[in-house]
Design a protein around this motif. Structure first.
Motif, mmCIF file in Angstrom:
data_model
loop_
_atom_site.group_PDB
_atom_site.id
_atom_site.type_symbol
_atom_site.label_atom_id
_atom_site.label_comp_id
_atom_site.label_asym_id
_atom_site.label_seq_id
_atom_site.Cartn_x
_atom_site.Cartn_y
_atom_site.Cartn_z
ATOM 1 N N ILE A 162 0.842 -1.204 0.000
ATOM 2 C CA ILE A 162 0.000 0.000 0.000
ATOM 3 C C ILE A 162 0.876 1.252 0.000
ATOM 4 O O ILE A 162 0.578 2.221 -0.717
ATOM 5 C CB ILE A 162 -0.977 -0.026 1.188
ATOM 6 N N LYS A 163 1.946 1.244 0.766
ATOM 7 C CA LYS A 163 2.861 2.383 0.798
ATOM 8 C C LYS A 163 3.475 2.625 -0.590
ATOM 9 O O LYS A 163 3.526 3.761 -1.062
ATOM 10 C CB LYS A 163 3.961 2.129 1.832
ATOM 11 N N ASN A 164 3.909 1.545 -1.253
ATOM 12 C CA ASN A 164 4.473 1.679 -2.595
ATOM 13 C C ASN A 164 3.433 2.173 -3.596
ATOM 14 O O ASN A 164 3.737 3.005 -4.459
ATOM 15 C CB ASN A 164 5.066 0.351 -3.073
ATOM 16 N N LEU A 165 2.228 1.670 -3.484
ATOM 17 C CA LEU A 165 1.163 2.118 -4.386
ATOM 18 C C LEU A 165 0.882 3.601 -4.180
ATOM 19 O O LEU A 165 0.781 4.364 -5.149
ATOM 20 C CB LEU A 165 -0.109 1.298 -4.165
ATOM 21 N N SER A 166 0.766 4.017 -2.924
ATOM 22 C CA SER A 166 0.482 5.421 -2.606
ATOM 23 C C SER A 166 1.579 6.346 -3.114
ATOM 24 O O SER A 166 1.297 7.443 -3.608
ATOM 25 C CB SER A 166 0.328 5.601 -1.094
ATOM 26 N N ALA A 167 2.820 5.898 -3.027
ATOM 27 C CA ALA A 167 3.939 6.709 -3.490
ATOM 28 C C ALA A 167 3.902 6.917 -5.011
ATOM 29 O O ALA A 167 4.538 7.832 -5.533
ATOM 30 C CB ALA A 167 5.261 6.054 -3.101
ATOM 31 N N ASN A 168 3.110 6.083 -5.697
ATOM 32 C CA ASN A 168 3.009 6.172 -7.148
ATOM 33 C C ASN A 168 1.654 6.683 -7.634
ATOM 34 O O ASN A 168 1.270 6.437 -8.775
ATOM 35 C CB ASN A 168 3.327 4.810 -7.770
ATOM 36 N N GLY A 169 0.925 7.366 -6.753
ATOM 37 C CA GLY A 169 -0.320 8.012 -7.178
ATOM 38 C C GLY A 169 -1.599 7.257 -6.911
ATOM 39 O O GLY A 169 -2.674 7.662 -7.347
ATOM 40 N N PHE A 170 -1.521 6.135 -6.216
ATOM 41 C CA PHE A 170 -2.710 5.361 -5.876
ATOM 42 C C PHE A 170 -3.432 6.048 -4.722
ATOM 43 O O PHE A 170 -2.776 6.596 -3.850
ATOM 44 C CB PHE A 170 -2.270 3.945 -5.455
ATOM 45 N N PRO A 171 -4.725 6.137 -4.656
ATOM 46 C CA PRO A 171 -5.733 5.437 -5.441
ATOM 47 C C PRO A 171 -6.257 6.227 -6.639
ATOM 48 O O PRO A 171 -7.085 5.724 -7.387
ATOM 49 C CB PRO A 171 -6.849 5.197 -4.433
#
Length: 119
Positions: A9-18
């Motif tokens: 989740i941290k990696n996803l958030s760092a890339n513009g998620f959600p």
């Protein structure tokens, strides 16, 4: 498993998620899960069930996105199910997180909920 999920989740958030769909390398994800003694498929199921994060596994990438609901009843039922499975500590942590948000962060969260059809 929770630590691995939190890291994803941290990696996803760092890339513009959600706000955006985000992809991570399939082979690398399987390798990391395996090195932790976890089944990546079970981790992805857990993300879908508890965090409403969907995934599509491709040969090169796993694409993550927020789960879409057919209607509001499905969404509310899923939210209620998730909350009923939370421990008192998790509920307290979530409440504290919302309380510690700035007004701008709360507004952004509300806007995301509106975009997802939650409000």
């Amino acid at each position: 498993m929770e630590n691995f999920i939190d890291q994803i989740i941290k990696n996803l958030s760092a890339n513009g998620f959600p706000q955006k769909k985000v992809s991570l390398p399939t082979e690398k994800m399987y390798e990391i899960a395996d090195s932790k003694g976890l089944s990546l498929n079970k981790v992805l199921d857990e993300l879908r069930e508890k965090k409403m994060i969907g995934s599509e596994i491709g040969p090169e990438k796993i694409i993550f996105s927020m789960e879409k609901f057919e209607n509001q009843e499905d969404m509310y039922a899923k939210a209620q199910e998730m909350m009923s499975q939370m421990s008192p500590e998790e509920m307290q942590k979530m409440q504290e997180m919302v309380q510690n948000m700035t007004p701008e962060q709360r507004e952004q969260m509300m806007e995301q909920a509106r975009k997802m059809g939650m409000l």
